[in-house]
Scaffold this motif. Structure first.
Motif, mmCIF file in Angstrom:
data_model
loop_
_atom_site.group_PDB
_atom_site.id
_atom_site.type_symbol
_atom_site.label_atom_id
_atom_site.label_comp_id
_atom_site.label_asym_id
_atom_site.label_seq_id
_atom_site.Cartn_x
_atom_site.Cartn_y
_atom_site.Cartn_z
ATOM 1 N N ALA A 41 -5.938 8.678 -5.499
ATOM 2 C CA ALA A 41 -4.670 7.963 -5.700
ATOM 3 C C ALA A 41 -3.677 8.350 -4.606
ATOM 4 C CB ALA A 41 -4.097 8.281 -7.080
ATOM 5 N N MET A 42 -3.658 9.622 -4.232
ATOM 6 C CA MET A 42 -2.767 10.054 -3.159
ATOM 7 C C MET A 42 -3.187 9.428 -1.836
ATOM 8 S SD MET A 42 -1.766 13.913 -1.902
ATOM 9 C CE MET A 42 -0.537 14.137 -3.189
ATOM 10 N N ALA A 43 -4.485 9.393 -1.557
ATOM 11 C CA ALA A 43 -4.966 8.747 -0.331
ATOM 12 C C ALA A 43 -4.556 7.282 -0.307
ATOM 13 C CB ALA A 43 -6.486 8.880 -0.234
ATOM 14 N N GLY A 44 -4.608 6.636 -1.469
ATOM 15 C CA GLY A 44 -4.186 5.244 -1.558
ATOM 16 C C GLY A 44 -2.713 5.066 -1.247
ATOM 17 N N ARG A 45 -1.888 6.004 -1.698
ATOM 18 C CA ARG A 45 -0.452 5.932 -1.396
ATOM 19 C C ARG A 45 -0.217 6.102 0.104
ATOM 20 N NH1 ARG A 45 0.240 9.665 -5.688
ATOM 21 N NH2 ARG A 45 1.216 11.180 -4.282
ATOM 22 N N PHE A 46 -0.963 7.009 0.720
ATOM 23 C CA PHE A 46 -0.825 7.213 2.166
ATOM 24 C C PHE A 46 -1.221 5.934 2.915
ATOM 25 C CE2 PHE A 46 -1.380 12.151 2.286
ATOM 26 C CZ PHE A 46 -0.302 12.272 1.428
ATOM 27 N N ALA A 47 -2.335 5.323 2.474
ATOM 28 C CA ALA A 47 -2.799 4.091 3.124
ATOM 29 C C ALA A 47 -1.780 2.967 2.946
ATOM 30 C CB ALA A 47 -4.155 3.683 2.555
ATOM 31 N N ALA A 48 -1.152 2.913 1.768
ATOM 32 C CA ALA A 48 -0.154 1.868 1.501
ATOM 33 C C ALA A 48 1.012 1.954 2.470
ATOM 34 C CB ALA A 48 0.344 1.979 0.063
ATOM 35 N N GLY A 49 1.361 3.160 2.875
ATOM 36 C CA GLY A 49 2.435 3.314 3.847
ATOM 37 C C GLY A 49 2.036 2.841 5.229
ATOM 38 N N MET A 50 0.732 2.860 5.524
ATOM 39 C CA MET A 50 0.251 2.455 6.836
ATOM 40 C C MET A 50 0.120 0.944 6.953
ATOM 41 S SD MET A 50 -2.757 5.298 7.241
ATOM 42 C CE MET A 50 -3.306 4.676 8.826
ATOM 43 N N LEU A 51 -0.396 0.317 5.895
ATOM 44 C CA LEU A 51 -0.580 -1.142 5.886
ATOM 45 C C LEU A 51 -0.073 -1.693 4.548
ATOM 46 C CD1 LEU A 51 -4.088 -2.036 7.402
ATOM 47 C CD2 LEU A 51 -1.859 -2.762 8.233
ATOM 48 N N PRO A 52 1.245 -1.767 4.372
ATOM 49 C CA PRO A 52 1.785 -2.198 3.081
ATOM 50 C C PRO A 52 1.420 -3.626 2.713
ATOM 51 C CG PRO A 52 3.518 -2.050 4.748
ATOM 52 C CD PRO A 52 2.305 -1.422 5.337
ATOM 53 N N GLN A 53 1.055 -4.461 3.729
ATOM 54 C CA GLN A 53 0.660 -5.831 3.428
ATOM 55 C C GLN A 53 -0.681 -5.878 2.684
ATOM 56 O OE1 GLN A 53 0.925 -4.410 6.539
ATOM 57 N NE2 GLN A 53 1.423 -5.973 8.070
ATOM 58 N N ILE A 54 -1.507 -4.842 2.878
ATOM 59 C CA ILE A 54 -2.872 -4.864 2.353
ATOM 60 C C ILE A 54 -3.042 -3.912 1.169
ATOM 61 C CG2 ILE A 54 -5.308 -4.578 2.929
ATOM 62 C CD1 ILE A 54 -3.842 -6.847 4.412
ATOM 63 N N PHE A 55 -2.670 -2.651 1.345
ATOM 64 C CA PHE A 55 -2.816 -1.659 0.279
ATOM 65 C C PHE A 55 -1.559 -1.697 -0.580
ATOM 66 C CE2 PHE A 55 -5.369 0.113 3.841
ATOM 67 C CZ PHE A 55 -6.609 0.024 3.236
ATOM 68 N N ARG A 56 -1.534 -2.581 -1.565
ATOM 69 C CA ARG A 56 -0.325 -2.816 -2.362
ATOM 70 C C ARG A 56 -0.416 -2.041 -3.674
ATOM 71 N NH1 ARG A 56 2.281 -8.174 -1.179
ATOM 72 N NH2 ARG A 56 3.192 -7.787 -3.221
ATOM 73 N N PRO A 57 0.481 -1.084 -3.883
ATOM 74 C CA PRO A 57 0.459 -0.347 -5.148
ATOM 75 C C PRO A 57 0.676 -1.244 -6.366
ATOM 76 C CG PRO A 57 1.813 0.779 -3.515
ATOM 77 C CD PRO A 57 1.484 -0.558 -2.941
ATOM 78 N N ASP A 58 1.319 -2.415 -6.166
ATOM 79 C CA ASP A 58 1.559 -3.328 -7.282
ATOM 80 C C ASP A 58 0.426 -4.332 -7.492
ATOM 81 O OD1 ASP A 58 1.976 -4.752 -4.962
ATOM 82 O OD2 ASP A 58 3.811 -5.745 -5.636
ATOM 83 N N ASP A 59 -0.697 -4.155 -6.791
ATOM 84 C CA ASP A 59 -1.849 -5.035 -6.976
ATOM 85 C C ASP A 59 -2.338 -4.918 -8.428
ATOM 86 O OD1 ASP A 59 -4.387 -6.227 -7.032
ATOM 87 O OD2 ASP A 59 -4.782 -5.714 -4.943
ATOM 88 N N PRO A 60 -2.421 -6.032 -9.162
ATOM 89 C CA PRO A 60 -2.858 -5.958 -10.570
ATOM 90 C C PRO A 60 -4.224 -5.304 -10.741
ATOM 91 C CG PRO A 60 -1.943 -8.127 -10.089
ATOM 92 C CD PRO A 60 -2.044 -7.404 -8.774
ATOM 93 N N ALA A 61 -5.098 -5.441 -9.739
ATOM 94 C CA ALA A 61 -6.427 -4.839 -9.853
ATOM 95 C C ALA A 61 -6.349 -3.324 -10.001
ATOM 96 C CB ALA A 61 -7.273 -5.200 -8.634
#
Length: 293
Positions: A41-61
Motif C-alpha cells: 500500500a505504501m509503494a502504491g502511494r509512492f507510485a501515485a505521486g509519480m503518475l497521479p493520472q494512472i495510479f489513482r488512490p480513488d480508483d474503485p478497484a
C-alpha cells in the motif's frame, strides 16, 4: 516494475527506494499508528505521486479488499520472481496477454455458440502483443527510412561510393544509441547509388518535431515505447536536446495512442513513462500522456 528499475521515488525525499526499504518504512508507520504494516500500500502511494493520472488512490478497484490468504499468495508470487522479469522490455505485454487468456477462451466459446463479438469483448480476442523485432522492423522501414533518405540526400558522391553493402548504409545513418538493424536498402544498377527500399516518404514533414505517430490500437504500448526511444534519439540528434528534454518533447508532441481496453491503456501509459525515465536515467514529472481509452 518501478522498484526493480530503481525508479520508485520517495515523495518527500525525492530519492529512489527499494522494496526492502519500503517494508521498513511501512513497519515504522504501523508502529506509530497502531495499524497493520502494508508495504505494498505504501509503494502504491509512492507510485501515485509519480503518475497521479494512472495510479489513482480513488480508483474503485482499490476499494476491494482481498482475503488475507489471497493477498499473501499474490505477494509470494511477486517476491519469487527474479528482477530480470521486471527489467525485460516485453514483460508488460506478456503479463496482460496471459491475464486475458481465460476471457479469450470464454469469448471464443460464445462465438462458436452464436454470440457476436462486441466492442467490450473484442480486446480479449485480439490482444496479441507485437514482439519487439516486429515493431523495430516496421519502425525502421518507415521512420528509419525517412531519416535515412534525408541523410543520404546530403551525401557527396564519395560518401555514397563508400557504402558497399546494406550494412555499410545502416552504419552510416545510425544514431548515437540506436542502430537501424532492420532497415532495408536497394542499390540502383545504373548509378550504383543506394536508397531505402521503403522509399523516402517525401510527403512527410521535414523535421522530427513535426512528426505524429499514432498507434490506434496501442495495447500495452510496445509500439509507443519503441517509437518514443527512436523519436527521442532523432530529436536529440536534430535539435541538440538531452535525453530528458527529448523524451518530454516526444511525449508532448509526437506520440499518441488509442485503446478500447481501459486497463490496457493504463499499462501502456505506465510503460511509456517508465521508458522515458529509463532513457533519461532519472524520474521527472510528466504532465500529459497522449494515450486514451
Amino acid at each position: 516494475f518501478l522498484a526493480e528499475s530503481n525508479l520508485l521515488i520517495h515523495p518527500e525525499h525525492n530519492v529512489p527506494v527499494d522494496l526492502a526499504t519500503i517494508a521498513e518504512l511501512a513497519r515504522e508507520e504501523a508502529a506509530r499508528s497502531g495499524a497493520k504494516a502494508d508495504a505494498w500500500a505504501m509503494a502504491g502511494r509512492f507510485a501515485a505521486g509519480m503518475l497521479p493520472q494512472i495510479f489513482r488512490p480513488d480508483d474503485p478497484a482499490l476499494a476491494l479488499q482481498l482475503a488475507p490468504e489471497h493477498q499473501q499468495a499474490l505477494e509470494k508470487i511477486l517476491e519469487s520472481l527474479p528482477g530480470s522479469v521486471f527489467n525485460a522490455d516485453d514483460s508488460h505485454g506478456w503479463v496482460y496477454q496471459f491475464r486475458q487468456s481465460d476471457e479469450k477462451e470464454r469469448v471464443n466459446a460464445g462465438v462458436k455458440g452464436g454470440d457476436k463479438i462486441t466492442g467490450e469483448t473484442l480486446p480479449a480476442v485480439t490482444q496479441l502483443f507485437t514482439e519487439h523485432y516486429m515493431v523495430l522492423f516496421l519502425l525502421h522501414n518507415t521512420v528509419g527510412a525517412w531519416h535515412a533518405a534525408k541523410r543520404m540526400a546530403k551525401w557527396s558522391s564519395g560518401q555514397m561510393a563508400s557504402c558497399q553493402t546494406e550494412a555499410d548504409c545502416r552504419a552510416a545513418v545510425a544514431l548515437p544509441g540506436h542502430t537501424f538493424d532492420y532497415l532495408s536498402f536497394v542499390k540502383a544498377e545504373a548509378t550504383g547509388t543506394w536508397r531505402p527500399a521503403a522509399g523516402a516518404f517525401a510527403g512527410w514533414p521535414r523535421s522530427v518535431a513535426e512528426l505524429k505517430v499514432l498507434d490506434p490500437c496501442c495495447g500495452s504500448g510496445h509500439f509507443l515505447v519503441a517509437s518514443l526511444e527512436l523519436l527521442a534519439r532523432l530529436r536529440m540528434a536534430e535539435e541538440g536536446l538531452d535525453a530528458k528534454a527529448a523524451a518530454l518533447a516526444v511525449i508532448a508532441d509526437n506520440l499518441f495512442g488509442l485503446e478500447l481496453d481501459a486497463r490496457c491503456s493504463q499499462i501502456a501509459a505506465v510503460y511509456v513513462a517508465l521508458a522515458a525515465w529509463k532513457l533519461a536515467g532519472e524520474h521527472f514529472a510528466i504532465a500529459v500522456l497522449n494515450i486514451a481509452c
